[in-house]
Scaffold this motif. Structure first.
Motif, mmCIF file in Angstrom:
data_model
loop_
_atom_site.group_PDB
_atom_site.id
_atom_site.type_symbol
_atom_site.label_atom_id
_atom_site.label_comp_id
_atom_site.label_asym_id
_atom_site.label_seq_id
_atom_site.Cartn_x
_atom_site.Cartn_y
_atom_site.Cartn_z
ATOM 1 N N LEU A 58 0.874 -1.150 -0.037
ATOM 2 C CA LEU A 58 -0.011 0.013 0.067
ATOM 3 C C LEU A 58 0.863 1.158 -0.172
ATOM 4 C CD1 LEU A 58 -2.890 -0.994 2.526
ATOM 5 C CD2 LEU A 58 -3.249 -0.511 0.237
ATOM 6 N N ASN A 59 1.926 1.338 0.927
ATOM 7 C CA ASN A 59 2.877 2.481 0.737
ATOM 8 C C ASN A 59 3.540 2.699 -0.424
ATOM 9 O OD1 ASN A 59 2.036 3.242 3.280
ATOM 10 N ND2 ASN A 59 3.665 2.156 4.355
ATOM 11 N N ALA A 60 3.770 1.433 -1.111
ATOM 12 C CA ALA A 60 4.367 1.653 -2.767
ATOM 13 C C ALA A 60 3.385 2.357 -3.482
ATOM 14 C CB ALA A 60 4.812 0.205 -2.899
ATOM 15 N N ARG A 61 2.258 2.069 -2.991
ATOM 16 C CA ARG A 61 1.362 2.753 -4.055
ATOM 17 C C ARG A 61 0.661 4.287 -3.615
ATOM 18 N NH1 ARG A 61 -3.450 0.902 -3.310
ATOM 19 N NH2 ARG A 61 -4.265 1.539 -5.317
ATOM 20 N N GLY A 62 1.581 4.612 -2.787
ATOM 21 C CA GLY A 62 1.265 6.089 -2.383
ATOM 22 C C GLY A 62 0.710 6.459 -1.013
ATOM 23 N N HIS A 63 0.234 5.371 -0.173
ATOM 24 C CA HIS A 63 -0.283 5.453 1.157
ATOM 25 C C HIS A 63 0.838 5.554 1.871
ATOM 26 C CE1 HIS A 63 -4.521 4.394 0.458
ATOM 27 N NE2 HIS A 63 -3.971 3.638 -0.576
ATOM 28 N N THR A 64 0.661 6.305 3.197
ATOM 29 C CA THR A 64 1.878 6.602 4.164
ATOM 30 C C THR A 64 1.366 6.132 5.673
ATOM 31 O OG1 THR A 64 0.589 8.780 4.600
ATOM 32 C CG2 THR A 64 2.674 8.678 3.161
ATOM 33 N N LEU A 65 1.053 4.661 5.728
ATOM 34 C CA LEU A 65 0.770 3.895 6.510
ATOM 35 C C LEU A 65 1.751 3.736 7.421
ATOM 36 C CD1 LEU A 65 -1.786 1.566 4.697
ATOM 37 C CD2 LEU A 65 -2.060 4.097 5.454
ATOM 38 N N ASP A 66 1.509 3.743 8.986
ATOM 39 C CA ASP A 66 2.633 3.623 10.062
ATOM 40 C C ASP A 66 2.388 2.534 11.057
ATOM 41 O OD1 ASP A 66 0.856 5.017 11.513
ATOM 42 O OD2 ASP A 66 1.911 6.626 11.919
ATOM 43 N N THR A 67 1.227 1.987 10.770
ATOM 44 C CA THR A 67 0.705 1.067 11.821
ATOM 45 C C THR A 67 0.193 -0.329 11.425
ATOM 46 O OG1 THR A 67 -0.262 2.966 13.024
ATOM 47 C CG2 THR A 67 -1.071 0.670 13.451
ATOM 48 N N LEU A 68 0.911 -1.328 11.986
ATOM 49 C CA LEU A 68 0.586 -2.726 11.927
ATOM 50 C C LEU A 68 0.278 -3.213 13.536
ATOM 51 C CD1 LEU A 68 3.608 -4.339 9.937
ATOM 52 C CD2 LEU A 68 1.271 -4.266 9.331
ATOM 53 N N SER A 69 -1.253 -3.187 13.480
ATOM 54 C CA SER A 69 -1.727 -4.041 14.722
ATOM 55 C C SER A 69 -1.855 -5.209 14.700
ATOM 56 C CB SER A 69 -3.089 -3.441 14.805
ATOM 57 O OG SER A 69 -3.981 -3.804 15.720
ATOM 58 N N ALA A 70 -0.778 -6.110 15.355
ATOM 59 C CA ALA A 70 -0.618 -7.269 15.223
ATOM 60 C C ALA A 70 0.074 -7.928 16.345
ATOM 61 C CB ALA A 70 0.310 -7.724 13.943
ATOM 62 N N GLY A 71 -0.334 -9.280 16.723
ATOM 63 C CA GLY A 71 0.268 -9.702 17.921
ATOM 64 C C GLY A 71 -0.709 -9.992 19.097
ATOM 65 N N MET A 72 -0.948 -10.787 19.823
ATOM 66 C CA MET A 72 -1.583 -11.172 21.042
ATOM 67 C C MET A 72 -0.665 -11.846 22.018
ATOM 68 S SD MET A 72 -5.076 -11.549 18.988
ATOM 69 C CE MET A 72 -5.767 -13.228 19.974
ATOM 70 N N THR A 73 -1.253 -12.174 23.208
ATOM 71 C CA THR A 73 -0.442 -13.101 24.169
ATOM 72 C C THR A 73 0.533 -14.048 23.566
ATOM 73 O OG1 THR A 73 -2.069 -12.274 25.805
ATOM 74 C CG2 THR A 73 -0.676 -14.259 26.260
ATOM 75 N N ASP A 74 -0.343 -14.839 22.804
ATOM 76 C CA ASP A 74 0.300 -16.085 22.331
ATOM 77 C C ASP A 74 1.401 -15.901 20.956
ATOM 78 O OD1 ASP A 74 -0.587 -17.503 24.248
ATOM 79 O OD2 ASP A 74 -2.172 -18.129 23.017
ATOM 80 N N ASP A 75 1.246 -14.844 20.395
ATOM 81 C CA ASP A 75 1.997 -14.669 19.240
ATOM 82 C C ASP A 75 2.785 -13.263 19.124
ATOM 83 O OD1 ASP A 75 0.010 -12.986 18.427
ATOM 84 O OD2 ASP A 75 -0.263 -13.776 16.434
ATOM 85 N N GLU A 112 5.838 -12.460 19.829
ATOM 86 C CA GLU A 112 7.274 -12.375 19.509
ATOM 87 C C GLU A 112 7.195 -12.061 17.930
ATOM 88 O OE1 GLU A 112 9.984 -15.417 21.080
ATOM 89 O OE2 GLU A 112 11.579 -14.645 19.478
ATOM 90 N N ALA A 113 6.495 -13.268 17.320
ATOM 91 C CA ALA A 113 6.432 -13.377 15.900
ATOM 92 C C ALA A 113 5.877 -12.078 15.425
ATOM 93 C CB ALA A 113 5.493 -14.493 15.470
ATOM 94 N N ALA A 114 4.933 -11.219 15.924
ATOM 95 C CA ALA A 114 4.309 -10.172 15.434
ATOM 96 C C ALA A 114 5.523 -8.891 15.334
ATOM 97 C CB ALA A 114 3.230 -9.691 16.133
ATOM 98 N N ILE A 115 6.152 -9.097 16.541
ATOM 99 C CA ILE A 115 7.371 -7.975 16.669
ATOM 100 C C ILE A 115 8.443 -8.290 15.625
ATOM 101 C CG2 ILE A 115 9.019 -7.044 18.342
ATOM 102 C CD1 ILE A 115 6.884 -7.397 20.777
ATOM 103 N N ALA A 116 8.821 -9.412 15.499
ATOM 104 C CA ALA A 116 9.956 -9.859 14.571
ATOM 105 C C ALA A 116 9.418 -9.407 13.303
ATOM 106 C CB ALA A 116 9.909 -11.273 14.480
ATOM 107 N N GLU A 117 8.176 -9.388 12.922
ATOM 108 C CA GLU A 117 7.569 -8.842 11.342
ATOM 109 C C GLU A 117 7.293 -7.518 11.324
ATOM 110 O OE1 GLU A 117 8.445 -10.556 9.081
ATOM 111 O OE2 GLU A 117 8.856 -12.566 9.671
ATOM 112 N N GLY A 118 7.588 -6.672 12.606
ATOM 113 C CA GLY A 118 7.082 -5.332 12.219
ATOM 114 C C GLY A 118 6.024 -4.667 12.911
#
Ligand SMILES: *Cc1c(COP(=O)(O)O)cnc(C)c1O
Length: 234
Positions: free
Chosen positions: A193-210, A212-218
């Motif tokens: 999306l950002n490559a298409r011109g959006h300027t998004l800064d948020t990945l809302s991802a990761g709960m109690t069980d995942d 670490e994985a979410a932080i690893a991926e941004g």
């Protein structure tokens, strides 16, 4: 006399989670302070939110409007910032637009339009994330990855919403490598999306069980309930 551990439970848990977030951020080369904690207080009583607030936590996530409104009103004036993270029904858009700073779970244009038109003028635009059905699960909310470009363009055009990024709830899996996979795909969608011109800064991802994985991926916001407030009654 033995002191009960209970009154200190939530503040201790918050400190532990913040330390864990900092450790994972460091481990995966993420800048300091780039991952924010959203404390998911759904189903938990007002007293639990108060305790977390006293401990310095300000972002709270709720997925059910009535439950949330009771706490928002019960708290009155406070530093709390409320994030709606559950399915949005069209007859609930007005109170959501009036009482929340963020909505993480947009996946229908009609809902987005209502939230935008009902957002009170004296508040800043509602901060929104688009929920992506990242594993294509029939039972899960979220927009299909193939429909994301168009939906993001439509949401970004609404005047009283500020499109910040993407949210997903991946299918549960066990190993860190397996858990990283859907979070990696979510990050790639955001980059697309950002490559298409959006300027998004948020990945809302990761709960109690995942987390670490979410932080690893941004992930920039992790939504943590159980690890802070304990297990929920079903
Ligand atoms: C309940 C919930 C969470 C928190 O889940 P935990 O496993 O308790 O950390 C996060 N995100 C959403 C959308 C939720 O509904």
């Amino acid at each position: 006399m033995e002191e009960s551990a209970e009154p200190h439970g939530i503040s201790q848990a918050l400190r532990q989670i913040e330390a864990q977030i900092a450790r994972y951020a460091d481990r995966y080369g993420r800048p300091e302070g780039s991952v924010r904690l959203l404390a998911v207080s759904k189903t938990k009583p007002l007293s639990a939110v108060r305790e977390a607030l006293t401990a310095g936590q300000t972002w709270f996530g709720e997925n059910q409007l009535q439950d949330a409104l009771g706490k928002i009103e019960g708290l009155g004036d406070s530093k709390a910032v409320w994030h709606f993270i559950g399915p949005v029904q069209s007859n609930k858009t007005r109170p959501i637009s009036e009482h929340f700073a963020w909505c993480h779970s947009l996946d229908r244009l009609k809902i987005a339009e209502r939230l935008s038109s009902q957002r009170p003028q004296d508040l800043e635009p509602l901060q929104v994330c688009i929920q992506v059905n990242i594993d294509g699960e029939a039972t899960k909310a979220g927009i299909a990855p193939g429909e994301l470009d168009r939906f993001a363009d439509e949401v970004a055009a609404l005047p009283r919403l500020e499109l910040r990024g993407l949210m997903a709830i991946p299918r549960p899996s066990q190993s860190l490598a397996e858990q990283r996979e859907p979070h990696r795909r979510l990050r790639e969608l955001l980059e697309g999306l950002n490559a298409r011109g959006h300027t998004l800064d948020t990945l809302s991802a990761g709960m109690t069980d995942d987390m670490e994985a979410a932080i690893a991926e941004g992930a920039t916001i992790v939504r943590i309930g159980t690890a802070i407030f304990g297990a929920r009654n079903r």
